[in-house]
Enzyme design. Sequence first.
Site, mmCIF file in Angstrom:
data_model
loop_
_atom_site.group_PDB
_atom_site.id
_atom_site.type_symbol
_atom_site.label_atom_id
_atom_site.label_comp_id
_atom_site.label_asym_id
_atom_site.label_seq_id
_atom_site.Cartn_x
_atom_site.Cartn_y
_atom_site.Cartn_z
ATOM 1 N N HIS A 259 6.394 -9.324 -3.195
ATOM 2 C CA HIS A 259 5.358 -8.162 -4.288
ATOM 3 C C HIS A 259 3.958 -8.623 -4.723
ATOM 4 O O HIS A 259 3.204 -10.028 -5.268
ATOM 5 C CB HIS A 259 6.094 -7.864 -5.621
ATOM 6 C CG HIS A 259 4.701 -6.464 -6.166
ATOM 7 N ND1 HIS A 259 4.103 -6.008 -6.842
ATOM 8 C CD2 HIS A 259 5.732 -5.210 -5.988
ATOM 9 C CE1 HIS A 259 3.516 -4.992 -6.990
ATOM 10 N NE2 HIS A 259 4.565 -4.479 -6.489
ATOM 11 N N ASP A 313 12.514 -1.928 -4.113
ATOM 12 C CA ASP A 313 12.361 -1.127 -2.734
ATOM 13 C C ASP A 313 13.964 -1.880 -2.274
ATOM 14 O O ASP A 313 14.624 -1.191 -1.775
ATOM 15 C CB ASP A 313 11.980 -1.527 -2.189
ATOM 16 C CG ASP A 313 10.873 0.018 -1.702
ATOM 17 O OD1 ASP A 313 9.269 -0.742 -1.789
ATOM 18 O OD2 ASP A 313 11.240 0.703 -1.790
HETATM 19 C C1 SDX Z 1 5.930 -1.304 -3.495
HETATM 20 O O1 SDX Z 1 1.804 -2.882 -5.125
HETATM 21 C C2 SDX Z 1 3.385 -2.079 -6.117
HETATM 22 O O2 SDX Z 1 3.082 -1.839 -6.817
HETATM 23 C C3 SDX Z 1 3.987 -1.237 -4.634
HETATM 24 C C4 SDX Z 1 5.571 -1.203 -5.614
HETATM 25 C C5 SDX Z 1 5.164 0.561 -6.301
HETATM 26 O O3 SDX Z 1 5.999 0.712 -7.259
HETATM 27 O O4 SDX Z 1 3.860 1.112 -6.007
HETATM 28 O O5 SDX Z 1 5.611 -2.140 -6.592
HETATM 29 C C6 SDX Z 1 6.124 -0.401 -4.572
HETATM 30 O O6 SDX Z 1 5.072 -0.938 -2.607
HETATM 31 C C7 SDX Z 1 6.916 -2.733 -3.449
HETATM 32 C C8 SDX Z 1 6.815 -3.216 -2.050
HETATM 33 C C9 SDX Z 1 7.491 -3.457 -0.961
HETATM 34 N N1 SDX Z 1 7.214 -3.612 0.391
HETATM 35 C C10 SDX Z 1 8.259 -4.674 1.119
HETATM 36 O O7 SDX Z 1 9.004 -4.756 0.581
HETATM 37 C C11 SDX Z 1 8.034 -5.345 2.703
HETATM 38 C C12 SDX Z 1 8.292 -6.584 2.392
HETATM 39 N N2 SDX Z 1 7.152 -7.734 1.537
HETATM 40 C C13 SDX Z 1 6.430 -8.029 2.447
HETATM 41 O O8 SDX Z 1 4.824 -7.543 3.248
HETATM 42 C C14 SDX Z 1 5.095 -8.371 1.115
HETATM 43 O O9 SDX Z 1 5.702 -9.347 -0.043
HETATM 44 C C15 SDX Z 1 3.985 -7.175 0.505
HETATM 45 C C16 SDX Z 1 3.002 -6.772 1.151
HETATM 46 C C17 SDX Z 1 4.848 -6.305 -0.709
HETATM 47 C C18 SDX Z 1 3.011 -8.311 -0.832
HETATM 48 O O10 SDX Z 1 2.415 -9.483 -0.384
HETATM 49 P P1 SDX Z 1 1.010 -9.947 -0.361
HETATM 50 O O11 SDX Z 1 0.992 -9.910 -1.586
HETATM 51 O O12 SDX Z 1 0.310 -9.467 0.197
HETATM 52 O O13 SDX Z 1 1.782 -11.676 0.107
HETATM 53 P P2 SDX Z 1 1.517 -12.248 0.906
HETATM 54 O O14 SDX Z 1 1.676 -11.253 2.551
HETATM 55 O O15 SDX Z 1 0.023 -12.891 0.904
HETATM 56 O O16 SDX Z 1 2.965 -13.157 1.227
HETATM 57 C C19 SDX Z 1 2.578 -14.673 0.506
HETATM 58 C C20 SDX Z 1 3.109 -15.260 1.138
HETATM 59 C C21 SDX Z 1 2.983 -15.122 2.579
HETATM 60 O O17 SDX Z 1 4.366 -16.779 3.037
HETATM 61 P P3 SDX Z 1 2.320 -17.098 3.318
HETATM 62 O O18 SDX Z 1 1.795 -17.637 4.431
HETATM 63 O O19 SDX Z 1 2.019 -18.111 2.056
HETATM 64 O O20 SDX Z 1 3.701 -19.171 3.913
HETATM 65 O O21 SDX Z 1 5.003 -14.785 0.965
HETATM 66 C C22 SDX Z 1 5.553 -14.401 2.277
HETATM 67 C C23 SDX Z 1 4.316 -14.406 2.921
HETATM 68 O O22 SDX Z 1 4.731 -14.560 4.751
HETATM 69 N N3 SDX Z 1 6.179 -13.541 1.642
HETATM 70 C C24 SDX Z 1 7.742 -13.017 2.464
HETATM 71 C C25 SDX Z 1 7.783 -11.243 2.184
HETATM 72 N N4 SDX Z 1 6.564 -11.320 1.378
HETATM 73 C C26 SDX Z 1 5.595 -12.114 1.542
HETATM 74 N N5 SDX Z 1 7.644 -14.037 3.198
HETATM 75 C C27 SDX Z 1 9.163 -13.196 3.662
HETATM 76 N N6 SDX Z 1 9.825 -11.902 3.488
HETATM 77 C C28 SDX Z 1 9.026 -11.267 1.969
HETATM 78 N N7 SDX Z 1 8.886 -9.993 2.002
#
Ligand code: SDX
Length: 376
Positions: A259, A313
């Site tokens: 998140h 989710d």
């Molecule tokens: C919702 O904003 C809100 O409030 C949204 C929400 C709402 O109520 O409206 O809460 C609802 O949308 C929840 C999120 C649903 N999405 C997912 O579950 C999709 C999977 N999650 C990711 O894509 C991610 O965590 C996000 C998009 C939710 C957040 O992404 P960020 O803040 O841009 O984080 P990032 O991509 O910069 O990741 C940081 C690190 C990375 O690793 P490094 O490159 O630093 O080594 O964390 C890793 C990412 O690879 N990472 C994950 C991960 N999410 C982040 N690794 C594995 N699995 C994951 N799900």
Amino acid sequence: MSTYSKGLEGVVAAETRMSFIDGEKGVLEYVGIAIDDLARNSNFEETVFLLWNTRLPKKSELEAFRGDLRSRYDLPPSAIDALRHIPKSAQPMHVLRTMVSSLAFLDAHPNANDLPSARDKSLTILARTPTIIAAFDRIRRGLNIVPPRKDLSFSANFLYMLNGEVPTPTMERAFDVCMILHADHGLNNSTFTARVVISTLSDVYSALTAAVGSLRGPLHGGANEEVMEMLGEIPSLDAVEPYVMGKLAKKERIMGFGHRVYKAIDPRATFLKTLAKQLAADTGNQDLYEKSTKIEEIMAREVAAKGIYPNVDFYSATTYHSIGLKLDLFTPMFAMSRIAGWAGHIIEQLDGNRLFRPKAEYVGPHNEKYVPIAER
Ligand code: SDX
């Protein structure tokens, strides 16, 4: 010199009186009331009143609000006719985006965005969204449309229109808690989208249509459907570890985790986990719940140190499946509830509006000469 924050990470772009999030502590409050407290004691109709009035209603106020909301459930014949002309193969989120937009055709003053008009349009759109989703699902299944019942709550009426029978109190309550949990969440992408659109003094229909489009994305509301697909791909409990480790090794995302704001477990996920456990047990879906907790265990071991925990989710997938909802209706469920938050933010934005217009850092060349096409 303004600094550039990719994805506006950490940037405060609005003030709100509706939801408060402490990402480090995993806290979510609606108008100061902890989400857990609301999920245990409130209902979705009351939560909408709370968000739109920034206070809980008196009994008489809630009854009047409920009556007004329920009086708007019906879709006019022209909208039902439009639904019948949509291909049965259309994805429900595309149908919802299109139909929310088309509701403007039924409004004599679609562009009116004074606060009373914005509130009035929002209530009608909120009331009709379940009817749109249920009616389309019945049409694509070749079933008769089930007209709404004004004696039923927002949640009971939706499940009634979808399944043709009044839900059990347990199922109604479970669904209604999901609606409470999804209603608002600060300046998430789809809420920000709604505020950006309405900040041009455009109309409520355009702002909500844009928000539905944003929510469909798999990084946002679309994740609940991706979680369910993932649970379906993993054939057994033993296959969970190799599946998760394989994904992580390829730097692929495990949907339902991580998140932008929460660096602790999303409190909604905690509540939904309890709900999922109970519903899965009641409906013979324990395997989904067990696979989910196994995934959570592995992710805790592998990535919790990076602040990656289950989000809203992750367990909503098992919950919605156990309630009997088809996978491609999961994100429409999210939208049905979040219209309450989007509308609340639209009203907040209109009440003291300032056009959103950030800057882009130009990183291209300067002083280039125009080259005639014959010389390129
Ligand atoms: C919702 O904003 C809100 O409030 C949204 C929400 C709402 O109520 O409206 O809460 C609802 O949308 C929840 C999120 C649903 N999405 C997912 O579950 C999709 C999977 N999650 C990711 O894509 C991610 O965590 C996000 C998009 C939710 C957040 O992404 P960020 O803040 O841009 O984080 P990032 O991509 O910069 O990741 C940081 C690190 C990375 O690793 P490094 O490159 O630093 O080594 O964390 C890793 C990412 O690879 N990472 C994950 C991960 N999410 C982040 N690794 C594995 N699995 C994951 N799900």
